[in-house]
Design a protein around this motif. Sequence first.
Motif, PDB file in Angstrom:
ATOM      1  N   LEU A 120      37.661 -27.124  24.283  1.00 54.89           N
ATOM      2  CA  LEU A 120      36.604 -28.142  24.359  1.00 54.89           C
ATOM      3  C   LEU A 120      36.409 -28.734  22.959  1.00 54.89           C
ATOM      4  N   VAL A 237      27.197 -23.600  28.509  1.00 59.25           N
ATOM      5  CA  VAL A 237      28.299 -23.793  29.458  1.00 59.25           C
ATOM      6  C   VAL A 237      28.695 -22.407  29.952  1.00 59.25           C
ATOM      7  N   GLY A 266      26.558 -26.947  32.592  1.00 58.31           N
ATOM      8  CA  GLY A 266      27.693 -27.037  33.495  1.00 58.31           C
ATOM      9  C   GLY A 266      28.430 -25.716  33.603  1.00 58.31           C
ATOM     10  N   LEU A 302      32.177 -28.554  35.683  1.00 58.86           N
ATOM     11  CA  LEU A 302      32.764 -29.451  34.680  1.00 58.86           C
ATOM     12  C   LEU A 302      34.278 -29.514  34.796  1.00 58.86           C
ATOM     13  N   PHE A 335      31.826 -33.075  30.363  1.00 52.26           N
ATOM     14  CA  PHE A 335      30.843 -32.484  29.444  1.00 52.26           C
ATOM     15  C   PHE A 335      30.024 -33.599  28.785  1.00 52.26           C
ATOM     16  N   THR A 338      27.792 -35.378  31.233  1.00 52.51           N
ATOM     17  CA  THR A 338      26.615 -34.579  31.574  1.00 52.51           C
ATOM     18  C   THR A 338      25.563 -34.705  30.483  1.00 52.51           C
TER      19      THR A 338
END
Length: 343
Positions: A120, A237, A266, A302, A335, A338
Amino acid sequence: MAELITADMVIHDVVTKHPETVKVFHGHGLPCTACAVGSRESIAGGARTHRLPPEKLDLLLKDLNAAIKGEPVSVAPKKAPVGRGIPLTMASGSGRKIKHVIAVMSGKGGVGKSLVTGLLAVSLRRQGYRVGVLDADITGPSMARMFGLSAKPTMLPDNRIRPVESRGGIKVISMNMFLGEESDPVIWRGPMVAKAIQQFYSDVEWDQLDFLLVDLPPGTSDAPLTVMQAVVPDGVVIVSSPQLLATMVVKKCINMVRHLKGTIIGVVENMAYFETPSGERYEIFGPSQGAELVAITGAPLLAQLPIDPQVAALCDAGRVEEYESSAYQLLAENFLNTLKIKR
Ligand SMILES: Nc1ncnc2c1ncn2[C@@H]1O[C@H](COP(=O)(O)OP(=O)(O)OP(=O)(O)O)[C@@H](O)[C@H]1O
């Protein structure tokens, strides 16, 4: 003219900007600075919760404003309880320098939290965001290895720490960077682990960041508790895998976040399937539990990430930043959607 502290201000913002007010809150019988709720509660709200009559609220505000001007206050400034959620101030911070602190969690070990955190971070960095990674897995750190970082963090004046920067420009701090050998064990009890996490957050010169991703160790004990209460992330997360057991244990972690009034932004289902070169998909760890996780958390799914031997090999070789995958691109897009972030 000095800023005026008013009843509608959020306790977290006040104590972050003026750490000297912590003792005043406590002196007036408001332990809110040591409680995760204090990160979202206004001074008026905290006063209501602790049944402070209006005249006492006025006195509290008067004392808070006196404290920030260095003037005497009406109560004996008691020492505030430490380590139970006083939002930590950032190193050399005048105001908040990190826009979003995001914790990556799972109750279960080995489901791929570190991998999701690392990738990420890579996806966000590729889009031009300023990203930091705080490896809060003090006893089983993996971030330095994943990013191929062998340099030691630099100590700055005032004993602050400069994080190590990856080839792609991601700032990383991880316990392994402080050990003589990567394989040296960290045999510490909970309070030491908590202290190290707090220092990684408050004593590290993160500078301006769009995202600080915090990789947590599995479980619901010391380290996740410290992050949730002392660092107070803006969002969490949750990472799971389709195995029923993993999902069951992950539920404990979801309940913990809820209990501490955190926000789940998420869920990510890792190791959801394996895809052959000809495009056939096999659900190796069983059918997806994504829908159930969404139902439990009320947060969006996600991404569903495939099992990919290439990503494991790149992580082992310290070359995670070379990995390309549409699944991780989608994870980063979802992500950001959101969080509704624009560059
Ligand atoms: N989708 C995937 N495909 C292939 N390998 C994976 C995948 N996800 C994780 N792995 C591998 O599985 C191992 C465990 O992953 P990782 O360290 O990210 O899990 P973790 O949940 O952070 O573990 P821990 O509980 O130890 O903190 C690593 O070797 C990682 O490279």
